[in-house]
Enzyme design. Structure first.
Site, PDB file in Angstrom:
ATOM      1  N   GLU A 239      -0.550  17.244  -1.305  1.00  0.00           N
ATOM      2  CA  GLU A 239       0.613  16.185  -1.000  1.00  0.00           C
ATOM      3  C   GLU A 239       0.950  15.674  -2.145  1.00  0.00           C
ATOM      4  O   GLU A 239       0.567  15.163  -3.258  1.00  0.00           O
ATOM      5  CB  GLU A 239      -0.058  14.856  -0.181  1.00  0.00           C
TER       6      GLU A 239
ATOM      7  N   ASP B 150       5.562   4.240   1.819  1.00  0.00           N
ATOM      8  CA  ASP B 150       5.978   5.467   2.632  1.00  0.00           C
ATOM      9  C   ASP B 150       6.988   5.007   3.962  1.00  0.00           C
ATOM     10  O   ASP B 150       7.868   5.695   4.064  1.00  0.00           O
ATOM     11  CB  ASP B 150       4.885   6.368   2.997  1.00  0.00           C
TER      12      ASP B 150
ATOM     13  N   SER C 264       0.972  -1.356  -0.033  1.00  0.00           N
ATOM     14  CA  SER C 264      -0.124   0.125  -0.204  1.00  0.00           C
ATOM     15  C   SER C 264       0.876   1.303  -0.036  1.00  0.00           C
ATOM     16  O   SER C 264       2.165   1.254   0.046  1.00  0.00           O
ATOM     17  CB  SER C 264      -0.873   0.031   1.176  1.00  0.00           C
ATOM     18  N   LYS C 265       0.353   2.343  -0.143  1.00  0.00           N
ATOM     19  CA  LYS C 265       0.944   3.563  -0.222  1.00  0.00           C
ATOM     20  C   LYS C 265       1.601   3.872   1.179  1.00  0.00           C
ATOM     21  O   LYS C 265       2.753   4.303   1.465  1.00  0.00           O
ATOM     22  CB  LYS C 265       0.330   4.943  -0.635  1.00  0.00           C
ATOM     23  N   ARG C 266       0.780   3.490   2.140  1.00  0.00           N
ATOM     24  CA  ARG C 266       1.317   3.794   3.533  1.00  0.00           C
ATOM     25  C   ARG C 266       2.385   3.024   3.756  1.00  0.00           C
ATOM     26  O   ARG C 266       3.481   3.213   4.434  1.00  0.00           O
ATOM     27  CB  ARG C 266       0.276   3.352   4.764  1.00  0.00           C
TER      28      ARG C 266
END
Length: 509
Positions: free
Chosen positions: A287, A269, A264-266
């Site tokens: 963002e 990151d 996922s993006k999370r």
């Protein structure tokens, strides 16, 4: 295979996830391997989630990656329009056909009534509360209302949706190209909405109708769509298109680097790597998410890396051009199991491509960066020399600037460990001897510099090898780095001699 036609059908709801690029790539490789067409279709039926700029982002990504659609919103084609929002009137006739033939129905339930139904089911300890073959008999729809009342509600402009009527106690079978036979009982399926109250179709109806009308032969998509596949099979059957149904292939999930769950993006990151191919500036939150391109990935390297996420050639070869991937690609070698996203491996691919890329490709960028960052006027031939010096050692092109600074800026600090360990009483004398010889050579190549160094020091009774690290120290301030004699070649004999003497003066104080 005859007349192979595949589609990549993203929704313009934000930046394109790197997994979406992998899906596009596999579709492209399959089409080209089989002499077919790769179609881009924008699935923008959910207007509530539409994000401005997302469609252009998708197109720019495909262009940068070298995955060029044969048909699409920009390319045109015989089966357009290629945006679902421009095909709105096409879908209603098929939704109404399903209703007329008893395979779908009108539902007038309000959001409050739907919520109340789910709450009742939860209280009854139903594990998965949904609008299905059982609950539809208690709801407000054309299966429970009289024909006259249904007609009256529609004429009065009362909001309604059209839902598929899932048959009772049947088994839906699907022969997936990757997973083999998939069988699902209809008792676990719900009566999905096919047409929303705003008149727009849902994904389920629109993609089936479009795939049929666009003559799509193979649907290659992510594993997350596998639970929807039985519904899609039923729609093909209900619409009378069962014999023309495309073959399905559901690609394995891309997992977090530790293999624990979907990437996922999370998660990206947190791990410190991009999730988007290009920079994505979210227009709603403002963002900015850095992309692989802006980080310094070459598109060829990223494509090569993505091709190995769920596929392998069955050999030890890892480096493939796009044309070689087309030649080698086979759906039979797509894995079923999820595949870990290994960012270190992605960087390795980038290193390999930088090494094998003509240095001239990076030269203008390096010249521009030296000017922008340091107001330096670096000649293009010098930039090429710097790239040749460093390309075996860098992961991203931006590192050419940092590594190349040594050519323009004499050292102001020196590696203390090397100074303490290697800088001896005789070091200044030995290095000065070499500097004196160098100063008479304005132009000198690396081989000549090496020979001059060894001859000069040997003739003076020194062991040249003992002074290599201190020579590097005097020229760069570091104890290790790229080929030292090539640095001297780029600097030239006179500048190198001046730098050595200047460093000796500093280190002797």
């Amino acid at each position: 295979m005859e007349n192979v036609r595949v589609r990549f059908a993203p929704s313009p709801t934000g930046g394109l996830h790197i997994g979406g690029v992998r899906t596009a790539l596999f579709n492209y490789l399959f089409a080209k391997k089989n002499g077919g067409k790769f179609i881009l279709r924008i699935e923008d039926t959910d207007q509530t989630r539409f994000v401005a700029g997302a469609e252009d982002y998708i197109k720019e990504t495909l262009e940068w990656c070298g995955i060029s659609p044969d048909e699409g919103p920009n390319q045109g084609g015989d089966f357009g329009p290629y945006r679902q929002s421009e095909r709105k009137e096409i879908y209603r006739q098929y939704a109404e056909k399903l209703v007329e033939e008893g395979n779908a129905y009108y539902a007038f339930d309000t959001p409050e009534e739907l919520e109340a139904m789910r709450d009742r089911l939860k209280e009854s300890r139903v594990m998965n509360p949904q609008y299905d073959t059982v609950t539809r008999t208690t709801m407000k729809n054309s299966l429970t209302l009289s024909e006259e009342e249904v007609k009256q509600r529609i004429e009065n402009g009362e909001p309604y949706v059209i839902r598929i009527k899932i048959p009772k106690k049947e088994e839906v079978r699907l022969n997936d190209m990757v997973r083999g036979w998939v069988m699902v009982h209809t008792e676990v399926l719900d009566d999905k909405v096919l047409m929303k109250s705003d008149g727009m179709p849902t994904y389920h109806l629109a993609n089936i109708v479009d795939d049929h009308l666009m003559k799509i032969t193979h649907v290659i998509r992510g594993e997350e769509w596998l639970p929807s596949a039985p519904l899609h099979v039923l729609l093909y059957q209900f619409l009378g298109w069962e014999n023309e149904m495309p073959q399905f292939a559901h690609l394995p999930l891309i997992l977090k680097p530790d293999g624990n769950g979907k990437l996922s993006k999370r998660a990206a990151d947190k791990a410190g790597f991009p999730i988007f191919p290009l920079n994505w500036n979210d227009p709603e939150t403002n963002e900015l998410s850095e992309g692989f391109r802006e980080l310094g990935f070459l598109p060829e390297a990223l494509i090569n890396f993505l091709s190995f996420l769920g596929w392998n050639p069955g050999t030890e070869q890892e480096i493939f051009s796009l044309n070689e991937l087309i030649e080698e690609f086979s759906e039979k070698r797509i894995n079923k199991a999820g595949t870990k996203f290994d960012f270190e491996k992605a960087k390795w691919f980038n290193q390999q491509y930088i090494k094998s890329t003509d240095s001239r490709k990076f030269a203008k960028g390096l010249v521009d960066e030296f000017k922008a960052q340091y107001d330096l006027n670096c000649a293009e031939d010098v930039a090429i020399q710097i790239i040749e010096l460093l390309k075996e050692r860098v992961t991203f092109p931006s590192e050419f600037v940092e590594g190349g600074k040594v050519i323009f800026f004499p050292p102001t600090t020196f590696d203390e460990k090397v100074v303490n360990k290697k800088w001896k009483e005789e070091t200044p004398t030995a290095l000065n001897l070499f500097a004196d010889k160098l100063s008479s050579h304005d132009s000198i190549n690396a081989e000549e510099a090496k020979n001059l160094f060894w001859e000069t020091l040997e003739n003076a009774g020194y062991k040249p090898g003992q002074f290599m690290q201190t020579l590097r120290l005097s020229l760069t301030g570091q104890g290790s780095g790229p080929d030292l004699m090539t640095i001297i070649e780029i600097l030239g004999g006179i500048k190198s001699a001046e730098r050595i003497k200047s460093s000796i003066a500093v280190l002797n104080n």
